[in-house]
Design an enzyme around this catalytic site. Structure first.
Site, mmCIF file in Angstrom:
data_model
loop_
_atom_site.group_PDB
_atom_site.id
_atom_site.type_symbol
_atom_site.label_atom_id
_atom_site.label_comp_id
_atom_site.label_asym_id
_atom_site.label_seq_id
_atom_site.Cartn_x
_atom_site.Cartn_y
_atom_site.Cartn_z
ATOM 1 N N LYS A 39 -98.260 -17.003 8.700
ATOM 2 C CA LYS A 39 -98.069 -18.340 8.145
ATOM 3 C C LYS A 39 -98.542 -19.363 9.181
ATOM 4 O O LYS A 39 -98.120 -19.317 10.350
ATOM 5 C CB LYS A 39 -96.586 -18.529 7.811
ATOM 6 C CG LYS A 39 -96.292 -19.544 6.733
ATOM 7 C CD LYS A 39 -94.825 -19.448 6.332
ATOM 8 C CE LYS A 39 -94.450 -20.473 5.311
ATOM 9 N NZ LYS A 39 -92.995 -20.487 5.058
HETATM 10 O O1 G3P Z 1 -90.406 -22.095 3.441
HETATM 11 C C1 G3P Z 1 -90.965 -23.308 3.062
HETATM 12 C C2 G3P Z 1 -90.153 -24.075 2.048
HETATM 13 O O2 G3P Z 1 -89.802 -23.266 0.970
HETATM 14 C C3 G3P Z 1 -89.022 -24.883 2.621
HETATM 15 O O3 G3P Z 1 -88.193 -25.432 1.637
HETATM 16 O O4 G3P Z 1 -86.099 -26.553 0.957
HETATM 17 O O5 G3P Z 1 -86.778 -26.572 3.382
HETATM 18 O O6 G3P Z 1 -88.002 -27.931 1.695
HETATM 19 P P1 G3P Z 1 -87.230 -26.683 1.942
#
Ligand code: G3P
Length: 217
Positions: A83
């Protein structure tokens, strides 16, 4: 649409993998920090739980160190996906790692143009963040729609991995739009099965079955 779970919590991953509904896992530095565990150790354990793709994010921001970190991470298991952040160095690293035969996930995507660049860099996955756009009163799902059109226009192989999903409606809408993958927090993923009419209907069926006095076994 494939389902990935967005967590570094191995107990949650084991539970979901046992259902047969899980296609992979995504992690990020914040989720690893939340787990309180050593990064490489937790990625190795996740890769032993699932054969699906497991995203492990580099911590460096410069090309040379990203490549060094990626080469370390791919040694952990065959299903590790590197990633990388959506920066020029991240895209350059994506191009190199793709050329070396590794899978990549370009993350922190907030615009269709960024997604276009990631596809041109040969990314296996692009991760547009729906919830974080909604948080600032923009339309996260509109971004998924735009990327779907662009990728279909040019037959890009890059898969749309809808991320930062906060609700069951996000999951449904991603499936309607045609995202290839949704990465979903464990609680939201488990919540997809719930419907009050399912619970009510099952309760009534069980009550009526009990009245018959019969047993299948
Ligand atoms: O892993 C990336 C993403 O899914 C993060 O989500 O909820 O932290 O915006 P969030």
């Amino acid at each position: 649409m494939k389902f990935f779970v967005d967590t570094a919590d191995t107990a949650e991953i084991k539970e979901l993998a046992a259902t047969g509904l899980l296609d992979g896992v995504t992690t990020n530095p914040s989720l690893v920090a939340k787990s309180g565990r050593q990064f490489k150790e937790v990625i190795a354990e996740i890769c032993s739980i699932t054969d699906g793709d497991v995203s492990a994010e580099v911590a460096a921001t410069d090309y040379d160190t990203m490549i060094k970190e990626a080469r370390e991470l791919v040694k952990i298991a065959n299903n590790v996906v590197i990633k990388l952040p959506l920066t020029l160095d991240g895209l350059k690293a994506c191009k190199t790692l793709t050329g070396d035969g590794h899978k990549t996930n370009v993350t922190l995507c907030f615009s269709a143009n960024q997604a276009l660049l990631a596809a041109k860099a040969g990314a296996t996955y692009i991760s547009p963040f729906i919830g974080r756009l909604d948080d600032i009163h923009l339309d996260g799902l509109e971004l998924i729609r735009e990327i779907r059109v662009i990728y279909d226009n040019y037959d890009f192989d890059t898969q749309i991995l809808a991320a930062s999903i906060r609700t069951a409606n996000h999951v449904r809408d991603c499936a309607i739009i045609g995202a290839d993958v949704a990465t979903v927090p464990p609680a939201t993923l488990k919540g997809l099965v719930k419907h009050p009419l399912t619970d009510k209907g099952l309760e009534a069926f069980l009550a009526d079955w009990a009245k018959t006095g019969q047993s299948i076994l």
